[in-house]
Design an enzyme around this catalytic site. Structure first.
Site, mmCIF file in Angstrom:
data_model
loop_
_atom_site.group_PDB
_atom_site.id
_atom_site.type_symbol
_atom_site.label_atom_id
_atom_site.label_comp_id
_atom_site.label_asym_id
_atom_site.label_seq_id
_atom_site.Cartn_x
_atom_site.Cartn_y
_atom_site.Cartn_z
ATOM 1 N N GLY A 136 0.820 -1.200 0.000
ATOM 2 C CA GLY A 136 0.000 0.000 0.000
ATOM 3 C C GLY A 136 0.853 1.249 0.000
ATOM 4 N N SER A 195 -3.513 2.124 -18.072
ATOM 5 C CA SER A 195 -4.875 2.511 -17.695
ATOM 6 C C SER A 195 -5.291 3.879 -18.228
ATOM 7 C CB SER A 195 -5.014 2.495 -16.167
ATOM 8 O OG SER A 195 -4.164 3.445 -15.561
ATOM 9 N N LYS A 245 -7.813 5.885 -7.070
ATOM 10 C CA LYS A 245 -8.202 6.729 -8.205
ATOM 11 C C LYS A 245 -9.500 7.482 -7.916
ATOM 12 C CE LYS A 245 -5.866 3.922 -11.722
ATOM 13 N NZ LYS A 245 -6.015 3.054 -12.901
#
Length: 804
Positions: A367, A693, A736
């Site tokens: 993370g 992406s 995001k």
């Protein structure tokens, strides 16, 4: 034929009249022998008085089977005894105990006990002697007994006067005298007292003498061996003391002296439970050490090697608590949210509790920075009451940092794994391998490859450190790894770990963490616990939005620490200490200064060729602005903005898709791929960008530039595009979406395959955003642009053939 004969001189009582009885503890009176004993029990004293008064000084002396009984019952007394004549009775000064001297007469069999007038009496029958006519065998046994008893006297160095009168005694007298002198145990004496066959009594006596001689010889042999060992031990002690004095003169320290003594060395190994396989190796090294000059370099290396083994834990382990609820409470107390991560840790601990021998997975927390990965690992150690050790792997390039150096190198040391085990002194600590994705490799080796053995539950019971040269057991260690991204972890290493993703915190979570954890901690650390500090919720939100820009809470903690330091300074400089201080949205700038991050500018529409994608990085989520311009040229494409190879390929794919499908849209420049160059720029060029992406965002930006149509500022999008226009799933959705909220985005366009990931988003995120799911690029355009950019089928056919 057998002859029955009485052995004593007492005339048998024909009517089996009663005689008083005296029970003895641990003592047997034999016929033809004299004994003295003390009598203190009331019943026994009464028996003596009765014998002196009414029974011609005769009393039956018996032996108790149980010496602890003060008042023996009939079952506690042997059924054989001896009629004794009382020779003398002497009371002790306190009159409570009397000393009785008796002489044994005849053996008797006890018939029936009675207790009258406070003394014990019994009927009896005199035991006869059965004398066999085989006189030769009797005489032979007698002569053997006399011969071996003489040997016994010689061996024990007893006075020979004992032998003078034995030759003229009867056989029974001979047996009684010898047995009384040998001092055998009570059971054997009772057995001889009960036996009526003279031959058997002689045989048993002969065997007893032989056994006594054998025992005395064995005892002497053992005593001699012990004496020799003691003499050798004293000699060794004397020599060792001399060695120590010599070593002291030579400047050798006491610890080295202990290593020179093999016996002391072995004792030291046994005291710390070093395994047998390791002992043989260390003894070999100790012998080499003892033969070397104390000042030699090799001597110091061997000493260091042996010391390492003595400092390692071999059998010392922390005991895990039995209550899993305690572990749960500790995790909840020290960390807010992270529910999924905590549940996985509790599952892991529950399995270990039910099956301590299980080879559990290696957990890896992945993370952004500041989300509590390292502190979470420490909380796990606290929860299960184990020692905690942390190794930072960031920047490690040398394999020897993990496996250690071979002893042939000057200044060789064990690797970080073994060094850490020496520090914690426990074979089952919680071992944190921090920043495992930050390792690299060079000509000195690959440390990631060295970790393969450490993190494989099937192999780490035989972990091989180059310095030790002997396998060390790491199977009881609980390994936890942390990383910011899985991309930096080699696949073989990744395959051995279970990945637990730790996402960015939402604003709501950050506010709760600040109120419940950060503020109390910083108040205590900055010494202002006496002041009631109140930071309002609006002020905390302002700190989050305008003074930090992060996925975790590390920068947020620094800002709160700044406020506490300024308050501490204010208290020290002020003459009066305030009882309460309020930090609000209005006075926040007094403590933190001007805002570092302003609110994002809000426009209804972006410029032509501008589109906002969504990006994920190790620091969390971010908006990815994409700018595209056309200018006269020859159809080239230029990419700028510190892009990775995958990002460049994604831009090429987007441009190829638009070229192939240009006839479907109202593009102002018909031959744009021949007459114009395309420049795609990603602002914030110092920040590396990579990944597929941004595909649909780049495609939308190109179409916006070509059709001179603006994209609404309320949109943000993410998704990989293929050459045929398919939109593929992406990762890092939570980060995001949080970035989209920070930049006031209202609508997020996502690949349809990411629909399943929405359920894992916090409710506060789902309430603020509208999600649009697409499978193909043309679905994105229909959501973003109005119908004016699309050509009719006839218009499309006039301009050329349809590519799709």
């Amino acid at each position: 034929m057998k002859i029955l004969k009485n052995s004593g001189t007492t005339i048998p009582d024909k009517d089996n009249s009663h005689l008083a009885v005296i029970p003895l503890r641990d003592m047997v009176l034999l016929p033809d022998s004299a004994k003295s004993f003390y009598v203190g029990r009331k019943e026994s004293i009464n028996a003596v008085e009765k014998a002196l008064k009414d029974h011609d000084k005769q009393v039956i002396v018996v032996t108790q089977t149980n010496t602890s009984d003060s008042v023996p019952e009939e079952s506690d007394i042997y059924k054989v005894g001896v009629i004794a004549e009382i020779i003398e009775v002497k009371p002790t000064p306190d009159k409570k105990v009397i000393k009785v001297n008796v002489v044994g007469k005849d053996r008797v069999s006890i018939i029936d006990f009675t207790n009258v007038n406070d003394y014990l009496s019994t009927k009896y029958e005199i035991l006869p002697d059965i004398i066999e006519h085989d006189s030769e065998k009797i005489e032979l046994l007698r002569s053997l007994i006399l011969k071996e008893f003489k040997n016994f006297i010689d061996i024990t160095k007893s006075p020979h006067e004992i032998l003078k009168n034995l030759s003229i005694t009867t056989n029974n007298e001979l047996i009684n005298i010898i047995i009384g002198y040998l001092g055998i145990n009570v059971n054997v004496q009772i057995e001889l007292l009960t036996e009526t066959s003279l031959e058997k009594r002689l045989t048993t006596t002969f065997e007893i003498i032989l056994t006594s001689i054998e025992n005395i010889q064995l005892e002497k042999k053992i005593t001699l061996e012990v004496k020799k060992r003691m003499e050798k031990s004293q000699k060794d002690f004397y020599l060792n003391e001399q060695i120590k004095e010599i070593q002291k003169e030579l400047g050798i320290n006491q610890e080295d002296g202990d290593f020179l003594n093999t016996e002391d060395f072995i004792k030291k190994m046994e005291s710390i439970n070093i395994p047998e396989t390791v002992k043989s190796k260390l003894i070999k090294e100790q012998k080499r050490f003892s033969k070397m000059p104390p000042m030699s370099q090799e001597s110091g290396l061997i000493r260091n090697y042996i010391d390492t083994f003595f400092e390692l834990p071999w059998n010392n382990r922390s005991m895990e608590p039995g209550d899993l609820n305690t572990a749960k409470d500790i995790l909840n107390k020290e960390h807010y949210s992270l529910t999924k991560v905590k549940n996985r840790i509790l599952e892991f601990l529950a399995v270990r509790k039910l099956n301590p021998e299980t080879k559990g997975p290696i957990l890896c927390f992945v993370g952004p920075p500041g989300t509590g990965k390292t502190s979470l690992a420490k909380s796990v150690a606290t929860a299960i009451e184990r020692e905690f050790v942390r190794i930072s792997l960031g920047g490690i390039r040398d394999e020897a940092e993990i496996r250690g150096h071979r002893r042939t190198y000057l200044g060789a040391l064990p690797g970080k794994i073994i060094q850490s085990m020496k520090k914690v002194k426990s074979i089952n600590p919680v071992f944190l391998l921090d920043e495992i994705d930050k390792m690299s490799s060079d000509f000195r080796g690959d440390p990631a490859s060295a970790l393969l053995e450490v993190l494989d539950p099937e192999q780490n019971s035989q972990f091989s450190d180059h310095f030790l040269e002997i396998p060390y057991n790491l199977s009881e260690v609980m390994f936890i790894c942390t990383a910011n991204s899985m991309q930096g972890i080699p696949y073989p290493l990744l395959d051995r770990m279970e990945i637990i993703n730790i996402s960015s915190y939402t604003e709501q979570e950050k506010m709760k963490i600040t109120e419940n954890f950060i503020i109390p901690k910083q108040v205590k650390e900055n010494g202002i616990s006496d002041v009631k500090l109140n930071i309002s919720s609006k002020a905390i939100i302002d700190i989050i939005r305008h003074y930090t820009m992060e996925a975790g809470v590390r920068s947020l903690q620094r800002q709160v620490a700044t406020i506490c330091r300024k308050i501490a300074k204010q208290i020290v400089l002020s003459s009066t200490k305030p009882e309460k201080l309020n930090v609000t949205q209005k006075n926040l700038h007094k403590y933190l200064g001007k805002k570092k991050y302003s609110e994002p500018s809000i426009y209804d529409f972006l410029d032509y060729g501008v589109c906002h994608g969504l990006a994920w990085s190790e620091l969390g989520g971010a908006i990815l602005p994409i700018e595209i311009v056309l200018y006269p040229g020859s159809g080239k494409i230029t990419l700028t903005g510190k892009l990775g190879d995958v990002m460049k390929e994604s831009a090429q794919t987007a441009f190829s898709y638009i070229k192939a499908n240009a006839h479907l849209y109202d593009i102002k420049y018909t031959d744009f791929y021949k007459d114009f160059d395309l420049h795609i720029h990603f602002p914030e060029g110092a920040t590396p960008k990579d990944g597929p992406s941004a595909g649909i965002a780049i495609t939308t930006g190109i179409l916006s530039a070509l059709t001179k149509t603006s994209v609404s500022a309320s949109f943000a999008m993410t998704g990989e595009i293929t050459l045929t226009g398919k939109v593929l799933a992406i990762g890092g959705l939570k980060e995001k979406t949080l970035a989209a909220i920070r930049h006031n985005k209202k609508i997020i366009i996502l690949p349809a395959d990411n629909d399943k990931d929405i359920s894992e988003l916090p409710k506060t995120v789902k309430d603020k955003l509208e999600f649009k799911y697409v499978k193909r690029a043309d679905e994105v355009f229909k959501i973003i642009f109005d119908k004016s950019i699309y050509l009719t089928k006839n218009q499309g056919s006039e301009n050329g053939e349809v590519a799709q």
